[in-house]
Design a protein around this motif. Sequence first.
Motif, PDB file in Angstrom:
ATOM      1  N   ASN A   1       0.793  -1.173   0.032  1.00 43.83           N
ATOM      2  CA  ASN A   1       0.156   0.000   0.052  1.00 43.83           C
ATOM      3  C   ASN A   1       0.660   1.325  -0.062  1.00 43.83           C
ATOM      4  O   ASN A   1       0.213   2.496   0.156  1.00 43.83           O
ATOM      5  CB  ASN A   1      -0.770  -0.045   1.186  1.00 43.83           C
ATOM      6  N   ARG A   2       2.141   1.191   0.239  1.00 41.98           N
ATOM      7  CA  ARG A   2       3.052   2.134  -0.063  1.00 41.98           C
ATOM      8  C   ARG A   2       4.120   1.901  -0.996  1.00 41.98           C
ATOM      9  O   ARG A   2       5.009   0.929  -0.820  1.00 41.98           O
ATOM     10  CB  ARG A   2       3.446   2.717   1.268  1.00 41.98           C
ATOM     11  N   GLN A   3       4.258   2.684  -2.040  1.00 43.50           N
ATOM     12  CA  GLN A   3       5.150   2.192  -3.091  1.00 43.50           C
ATOM     13  C   GLN A   3       5.790   3.796  -3.697  1.00 43.50           C
ATOM     14  O   GLN A   3       5.101   4.761  -3.651  1.00 43.50           O
ATOM     15  CB  GLN A   3       4.769   1.526  -4.242  1.00 43.50           C
ATOM     16  N   SER A   4       7.251   3.544  -4.328  1.00 46.00           N
ATOM     17  CA  SER A   4       7.525   4.923  -4.747  1.00 46.00           C
ATOM     18  C   SER A   4       7.619   4.957  -6.434  1.00 46.00           C
ATOM     19  O   SER A   4       7.591   3.826  -7.011  1.00 46.00           O
ATOM     20  CB  SER A   4       9.199   4.746  -4.620  1.00 46.00           C
ATOM     21  N   VAL A   5       7.313   6.075  -6.814  1.00 45.73           N
ATOM     22  CA  VAL A   5       7.080   6.358  -8.194  1.00 45.73           C
ATOM     23  C   VAL A   5       7.677   7.542  -8.799  1.00 45.73           C
ATOM     24  O   VAL A   5       7.764   8.461  -8.086  1.00 45.73           O
ATOM     25  CB  VAL A   5       5.757   6.228  -8.626  1.00 45.73           C
ATOM     26  N   ASN A   6       8.320   7.573 -10.051  1.00 41.35           N
ATOM     27  CA  ASN A   6       9.007   8.635 -10.414  1.00 41.35           C
ATOM     28  C   ASN A   6       8.128   9.274 -11.429  1.00 41.35           C
ATOM     29  O   ASN A   6       7.385   8.654 -12.138  1.00 41.35           O
ATOM     30  CB  ASN A   6      10.244   8.485 -11.042  1.00 41.35           C
TER      31      ASN A   6
END
Length: 448
Positions: free
Chosen positions: A93-98
């Motif tokens: 439920n928590r992810q990193s995206v550029n």
Amino acid sequence: MNKPKLLIAATMATLVLTACQHEFFQKQRYVDLVAEEFPVKDFDAGHTWATARELTMSVILPSADSYEVYMFTGIPAVSTTRLLQHVKLNGANRQSVNVSCPTVLSELWIAIVDAAGEVKEARIAVGTNEVNITADLSSAYLRGSTPAMLAGVSPQPYTFCFEDAFPQPGDYDFNDLVMGVQLNKRYAVNTTDPDTLIISTNLKAVGTVNPIGAAMRLKGVNTAVVGTTYEAEDTYPYYKYGSSFVPTTEGRKFIEKTSEVNPANRDVCIPLFCDAHYAISKGSMDNAQQVVRCYYNTMTDEDMAEVATTGKLGMKVGTVKREFRVLFHQSSRASFNDFNMMDLDLFAVTSYNGGYFETHTMTYKADEVIHQYINGANQEVYSKNYIWALLVATDFRYAREGKVIGTLGANGYDGAYCTPSHSFFDWGRDRYNARDWYLYPDNTNTYR
């Protein structure tokens, strides 16, 4: 390119000292010559000349289920809104995206679509200098948008603008090669199919009579990540009549790792054309069967009427739109998710004094993708943040032929972008000032 400003005596292809240690390339004199011609005097020494930035966004989702996440410049239902990034997330439920974001934006609009097709949205603030932000979507709300509405929003347009003179000073109209680009993504429906990155290019203008080629590198994407790349539909021979500086032959549209490619480059590189004049004119040849080298789409009707005085031949032609599709293995989904416009290194290639040179935007200015030209010697050609290329975060109205992009002289502001407090010059002096300069074209000095 209006006219050459300088002929540098040294062989710039190598920029090395002779065996007797005589320095034919005078480093400081070169820097001084570039400084004399550059349109912004005493510019911001820390300037990146970027109208967009890459944000690393920590996305907090309502659950660990699968979601499609869309990032927009504004509310999706508004016609002027553009798509900045589209990713597919699941498993946490928590992810990193550029995401690439025009620097003028102070907020983003984010929409998420769950497995049932329900759309929720949230507004996320973006600080002036922030590059790391948190997007808490756990409390995103319904606004009536549909998945089809989100998918129908056009991608943010960007424009690459080049000078053809590197490493010489130019005339800084930044119209010698003008390329529009948009990115879009298509996620695979089946687990065995690849994800598709769609790169739409538009060759808009060629404001030089010198040969100029182009290619684009996908920074950080190597051949292990990509299955294949191909051009959709268009089979025109864009790879004829060029020199070997864009190493390709007709029908070959994917630069593999071969001896003719710089071994330091491990990224996918796609040639666009060997000769911009041939490409934009769709093969216009003169009576001697030579490529017609005139100014395409940079001269107004008034400019072209003065050919007897100026000696400049201009033509208005249709722009050349193409679409490239890059297929990513699903095992490389994270790389596919993160890819954004700041990872697209579209560059020009020109010849000078027996050598070939790549012209990149400031982010990749010192990179050598196809060949090793300068090979690390005399890096003054890359120093002081002088630029020969710009990436502008809009469908840019570029300068009219021979009109500087923007400067401040004895008679005040001048050039294609000369509105006080919203000028290219003001932005050049302070990278945090006049970030919206490209939204204020001068009607007289821009192409129409």
